[in-house]
Design a protein around this motif. Structure first.
Motif, short mmCIF file in Angstrom:
data_model
loop_
_atom_site.label_atom_id
_atom_site.label_comp_id
_atom_site.label_asym_id
_atom_site.label_seq_id
_atom_site.Cartn_x
_atom_site.Cartn_y
_atom_site.Cartn_z
N LEU A 78 36.60 -6.34 -21.15
CA LEU A 78 38.14 -5.98 -21.17
C LEU A 78 38.08 -6.19 -19.43
N ALA A 79 37.33 -5.40 -18.67
CA ALA A 79 37.79 -5.54 -17.27
C ALA A 79 37.08 -6.94 -16.75
N ALA A 80 36.19 -7.63 -17.31
CA ALA A 80 35.47 -8.89 -16.97
C ALA A 80 36.81 -9.78 -16.99
N ASP A 81 37.54 -9.44 -18.22
CA ASP A 81 38.72 -10.80 -18.39
C ASP A 81 39.68 -10.63 -17.18
N LEU A 82 39.97 -9.33 -16.75
CA LEU A 82 40.91 -9.10 -15.88
C LEU A 82 40.54 -9.87 -14.27
N ASP A 87 40.53 -14.12 -10.48
CA ASP A 87 40.06 -15.09 -9.73
C ASP A 87 40.78 -16.38 -9.75
N ALA A 88 41.22 -16.42 -10.94
CA ALA A 88 41.96 -17.99 -11.37
C ALA A 88 43.20 -18.13 -10.61
N VAL A 105 44.34 1.34 -20.02
CA VAL A 105 42.97 1.82 -20.36
C VAL A 105 42.06 0.66 -19.78
N GLN A 106 41.97 -0.41 -20.27
CA GLN A 106 40.96 -1.37 -19.76
C GLN A 106 41.23 -1.70 -18.14
#
Length: 571
Positions: A78-82, A87-88, A105-106
């Motif tokens: 979930l953190a990687a999604d953020l 970045d995009a 939380v995430q």
């Protein structure tokens, strides 16, 4: 205009929605469970006026893709999604993150990742603690099980009952499929005080809610059982929702250990009404915090650093109260008709750790009080506490007291309080973050004396005004306390007036009253301590001194005895 794009993270497509000023600071809004990006509509509309606003449906929700297994909902993914979204949408500039519920939380997972301060310029969190921080919070209370710690654990356990239910096999998914998805609008209306609107709850609620249960199952027990050390250098703004049914405000105690650049704020809202009913309020807090973070002012004044307004602050109870608040680090706006005395109080406050500014003010002048309130709001902000303390003493029977004397006593003792309550109560109500109004009454408010006709009448009116105003402002989370001191050693006796006396007789009466009050020996500092206690506890009526407490009790048990005592000559 809102544009949509797809950002891929770990093989999953994430639906990303952008609006607002592309040249402005980028703010990413992360929703919770069981929401989608739609929950941010009001906040995004307000922030979009001067910010680049980005929202995305988290994995498993709305238009984004869903993992094929429970492991796909782990916090690190979930953190990687953020970070992928950041970045995009803003590859060359750090973003500001604002999150709610499970979005918080995430987002904590991302904010506490090594080097996060390079990509995240600030973080505003609502109703979603870090699971690691919570794990340490629980451990600390279990190691030191004081009565207060045990109460906190029990209260948070009661708040979080649904988490246990979500871990039960088959039950939670079945409940969402069969009943909760249909009942959700009623839950929001009856429990949260939110008027359902088109788009919320979202059409995909049943599907998303069932999927989202895996957020709890994949993360809660593993993280709380073995919490990690997760500090952050990112500036954090914690927005506490005062009427949150799920996250207790005490859960953030000790957060400074993990987020040293912490600012605390409070909104008078329930878990969802903060976003769905008070979007502009939340947007205003975010806007202010983003501006300060971009300017390098990463540690702003927190709600714990109260802004306090005190009238009659030049001496006596007013000065003692100012010093008591200053010792707690408050910022003070100190008003008095005698400006040099107020300035001296401000100097003393600075010496003990507060920040203070003095103002000349005649509280009997309503227009002047309104202007003072606007000046304070412009220079310092809306106060958290207002102490309407300014008052004068007067002795005389009803028939002795002239109309001019009545007018003077009521102008200061009653109208001064009315003006202060109206001017600052309006500002507090409009701000929507609660507050506390303290009005100085007197034991004379319920202790009749024939020689105190005007004075006792003014103080009785202040007491009743406080009771009525407390009822009116309670829904706005503004508390009102009436302080009722008895005989306190202050200089009010040296400025009191006496009806039907010559100048010489008046001077003699003042001297006699001053000696009597000095012999009583009750200092104004003890009244100040009771005022601070009233602000902490919200107690509506506070008798101070033995005689004040005894008279209030006697008035309930034997009012006839008080009436007979009122006939005595005390002037």
């Amino acid at each position: 205009m809102t544009t949509r794009r797809t950002v891929r993270s770990g093989g999953l497509p994430l639906a990303v929605f952008e609006e607002g000023d592309p040249a402005g600071p980028t703010v990413i809004l992360v929703h919770g469970y069981p929401d989608t990006h739609v929950v941010w509509d009001d906040v995004a509309a307000d922030l979009g006026k001067d910010h680049h606003v980005v929202r995305y449906d988290v994995r498993g929700a709305g238009e984004s893709g869903a993992p094929g297994s429970r492991a796909g909902y782990r916090l690190e993914l979930l953190a990687a999604d953020l970070f992928a979204v950041a970045d995009a949408v803003s590859p060359d500039r750090a973003v500001h993150v604002v999150a709610h519920d499970w979005g918080s939380v995430q987002s904590w997972e991302a904010v506490t990742s090594p080097g996060a301060e390079q990509r995240i310029a600030s973080y505003t969190t609502m109703s979603g603690p870090s699971l690691d921080h919570t794990g340490h919070w629980i451990r600390h209370r279990l190691r030191r099980p004081t009565p207060r710690h045990l109460r906190q654990l029990l209260r948070q356990g009661a708040h979080s009952w649904y988490i246990t239910a979500f871990h039960l096999p088959f039950l939670a998914p079945a409940a969402w499929r069969l009943w909760l998805s249909r009942a959700w609008p009623r839950v929001l209306r009856d429990l949260e005080g939110v008027t359902p609107r088109p788009g919320h709850p979202q059409p995909t609620l049943k599907r998303d809610a069932v999927r989202g249960i895996e957020l709890y199952r994949a993360n809660m027990r593993p993280t709380l059982r073995e919490p990690r050390e997760r500090p952050t250098e990112v500036p954090v703004q914690l927005v506490t929702l005062a009427r949150d049914h799920y996250v207790g405000e005490f859960l953030s105690e000790g957060l400074e250990r993990w987020a040293p650049r912490l600012t605390r704020r409070t909104v008078d809202a329930t878990h969802w009404s903060a976003l769905l009913e008070q979007g502009p309020v939340v947007a205003g807090m975010v806007r202010d915090f983003v501006a300060r973070a971009d300017a390098g002012e990463t540690q702003g004044p927190s709600d714990s650093e109260q802004l306090v307004v005190i009238t009659g602050a030049g001496s006596g109870i007013g000065r003692a109260t100012a010093l008591a608040f200053a010792e707690q680090g408050a910022t003070l706006a100190l008003a008095d008709l005698d400006l040099p005395s107020a300035e001296r109080t401000a100097e003393l406050c600075e010496l003990v750790g507060g920040r203070a500014r003095a103002y000349r003010l005649d509280v009997g002048d309503g227009a002047a009080v309104d202007a003072f309130a606007q000046q304070v709001a412009a220079q310092h902000g809306v106060p958290d506490v207002v102490v309407n303390n300014a008052g004068i003493g007067h002795s005389g029977t009803f028939l002795q007291t002239t109309e001019k004397e009545w007018q003077r006593v009521l102008d200061v003792n009653l109208w001064g309080v009315i003006h202060g309550c109206r001017a600052f109560g309006t500002l507090m109500t409009e701000r929507g973050r609660g507050g506390h109004i303290v009005n100085l009454a007197s034991a004379a408010a319920y202790l009749p004396a024939k020689a105190l006709a005007a004075y006792a009448t003014s103080k009785a009116a202040v007491l009743m005004l406080s009771e009525c105003l407390g009822a009116e402002l309670a829904p706005h989370r503004i508390r009102v306390s009436a302080i009722c001191p008895g005989i306190v050693s202050t200089n009010i006796t040296r400025t009191s007036t006496f009806s039907g006396t010559t100048s010489a007789e008046q001077a003699a009466k003042r001297e006699r009253a001053t000696r009597m009050y000095a012999r009583r020996g009750f200092p104004p500092e003890k009244v100040a301590a009771e005022i601070l206690r009233a602000v902490r506890t919200g107690k509506p009526v506070v008798p101070v001194t033995f005689e004040a407490k005894a008279a209030r009790l006697l008035g309930r048990l034997s009012p006839g005895l008080l009436r007979r005592a009122a006939r005595l000559d005390i002037g």
